[in-house]
Design a protein around this motif. Structure first.
Motif, mmCIF file in Angstrom:
data_model
loop_
_atom_site.group_PDB
_atom_site.id
_atom_site.type_symbol
_atom_site.label_atom_id
_atom_site.label_comp_id
_atom_site.label_asym_id
_atom_site.label_seq_id
_atom_site.Cartn_x
_atom_site.Cartn_y
_atom_site.Cartn_z
ATOM 1 N N MET A 1 0.837 -1.171 0.000
ATOM 2 C CA MET A 1 0.000 0.000 0.000
ATOM 3 C C MET A 1 0.889 1.244 0.000
ATOM 4 N N VAL A 2 0.565 2.199 -0.865
ATOM 5 C CA VAL A 2 1.303 3.449 -0.984
ATOM 6 C C VAL A 2 0.369 4.580 -0.547
ATOM 7 N N THR A 3 0.905 5.531 0.186
ATOM 8 C CA THR A 3 0.140 6.708 0.606
ATOM 9 C C THR A 3 0.786 7.965 0.041
ATOM 10 N N CYS A 4 0.079 9.071 0.166
ATOM 11 C CA CYS A 4 0.662 10.357 -0.235
ATOM 12 C C CYS A 4 1.898 10.669 0.602
ATOM 13 N N ASP A 6 4.093 8.473 1.498
ATOM 14 C CA ASP A 6 5.169 7.746 0.814
ATOM 15 C C ASP A 6 5.659 8.533 -0.397
ATOM 16 N N VAL A 7 4.729 9.102 -1.145
ATOM 17 C CA VAL A 7 5.105 9.925 -2.301
ATOM 18 C C VAL A 7 5.976 11.085 -1.832
ATOM 19 N N ASN A 8 5.546 11.743 -0.772
ATOM 20 C CA ASN A 8 6.312 12.870 -0.240
ATOM 21 C C ASN A 8 7.686 12.414 0.265
ATOM 22 N N ASN A 9 7.732 11.259 0.914
ATOM 23 C CA ASN A 9 8.989 10.757 1.464
ATOM 24 C C ASN A 9 9.985 10.307 0.400
ATOM 25 N N LEU A 10 9.519 10.136 -0.845
ATOM 26 C CA LEU A 10 10.449 9.805 -1.929
ATOM 27 C C LEU A 10 11.439 10.937 -2.156
ATOM 28 N N ASP A 11 11.067 12.145 -1.726
ATOM 29 C CA ASP A 11 11.936 13.308 -1.857
ATOM 30 C C ASP A 11 12.446 13.453 -3.297
ATOM 31 N N ARG A 26 -3.704 9.446 2.993
ATOM 32 C CA ARG A 26 -4.627 8.957 1.958
ATOM 33 C C ARG A 26 -3.899 7.919 1.113
ATOM 34 N N VAL A 27 -4.581 6.819 0.837
ATOM 35 C CA VAL A 27 -3.998 5.725 0.062
ATOM 36 C C VAL A 27 -4.019 6.059 -1.427
ATOM 37 N N VAL A 28 -2.882 5.831 -2.072
ATOM 38 C CA VAL A 28 -2.744 6.033 -3.515
ATOM 39 C C VAL A 28 -2.963 4.690 -4.194
ATOM 40 N N THR A 113 10.359 14.736 -15.696
ATOM 41 C CA THR A 113 10.251 13.691 -16.712
ATOM 42 C C THR A 113 9.148 12.715 -16.342
ATOM 43 N N SER A 114 8.785 11.884 -17.276
ATOM 44 C CA SER A 114 7.688 10.936 -17.058
ATOM 45 C C SER A 114 8.022 9.893 -16.002
ATOM 46 N N TRP A 115 9.296 9.743 -15.621
ATOM 47 C CA TRP A 115 9.608 8.734 -14.600
ATOM 48 C C TRP A 115 8.930 9.047 -13.279
ATOM 49 N N ILE A 116 8.576 10.310 -13.051
ATOM 50 C CA ILE A 116 7.847 10.657 -11.831
ATOM 51 C C ILE A 116 6.533 9.895 -11.783
ATOM 52 N N LEU A 117 5.852 9.772 -12.927
ATOM 53 C CA LEU A 117 4.599 9.035 -12.964
ATOM 54 C C LEU A 117 4.800 7.606 -12.517
ATOM 55 N N HIS A 118 5.889 6.995 -12.937
ATOM 56 C CA HIS A 118 6.152 5.592 -12.583
ATOM 57 C C HIS A 118 6.532 5.463 -11.113
ATOM 58 N N ARG A 119 7.292 6.409 -10.578
ATOM 59 C CA ARG A 119 7.686 6.350 -9.167
ATOM 60 C C ARG A 119 6.474 6.497 -8.259
ATOM 61 N N VAL A 120 5.563 7.405 -8.606
ATOM 62 C CA VAL A 120 4.385 7.645 -7.779
ATOM 63 C C VAL A 120 3.470 6.423 -7.791
ATOM 64 N N SER A 121 3.304 5.787 -8.957
ATOM 65 C CA SER A 121 2.385 4.654 -9.049
ATOM 66 C C SER A 121 3.011 3.361 -8.543
ATOM 67 N N GLY A 122 4.315 3.392 -8.297
ATOM 68 C CA GLY A 122 4.973 2.201 -7.787
ATOM 69 C C GLY A 122 5.303 1.170 -8.854
ATOM 70 N N SER A 123 5.144 1.530 -10.125
ATOM 71 C CA SER A 123 5.445 0.566 -11.182
ATOM 72 C C SER A 123 6.844 0.743 -11.721
#
Length: 123
Positions: A1-4, A6-11, A26-28, A113-123
């Motif tokens: 499970m990923v939350t916002c 976690d997204v923030n903690n990716l720094d 909130r769960v992503v 770059t588009s890699w942000i989309l992949h990091r946020v979604s966990g894929s």
């Protein structure tokens, strides 16, 4: 499970949490690149929404309206990038995100770059 949180903690370089600390748990469930209306046909509750203010499809005012609409549909968080970093996220939008308890992120255009989309979604 990923939350916002976690997204923030990716720094991530160029990604800044503007407000919404109250909603960081909130769960992503997925990422949703906002483009086509009606939004309820394309997104699900828990989606982390991404909007590019390109001044064609979205300007700042349209982005504000979309933020409110997507929050009502249950997004987990919202990230906004503005073409060429032409302007800042207005205080009106930040205040509304506080009211909605919605995590609101700014993604710097320069170097994004588009890699942000992949990091946020966990894929």
């Amino acid at each position: 499970m990923v939350t916002c949180r976690d997204v923030n903690n990716l720094d991530l370089d160029g990604v800044e949490l503007l407000t919404g600390e109250v909603g960081l748990d909130r769960v992503v469930s997925w990422t949703y690149f906002v483009q086509t209306k009606p939004y309820e046909e394309h997104m699900n509750p828990g989606n982390f929404a991404l909007i590019v203010v390109d001044y064609l499809r979205f300007d700042i005012e349209k982005t504000f309206e979309t933020m409110v609409e997507l929050n009502a549909l249950g997004i987990s968080g919202l990230a906004i990038s503005i073409v060429d970093d032409r302007e800042k996220i207005p205080q009106k939008m930040i205040d509304k995100a506080v009211e909605l308890k919605l995590p609101l992120f700014y993604v710097r255009w320069e170097g994004a770059t588009s890699w942000i989309l992949h990091r946020v979604s966990g894929s």
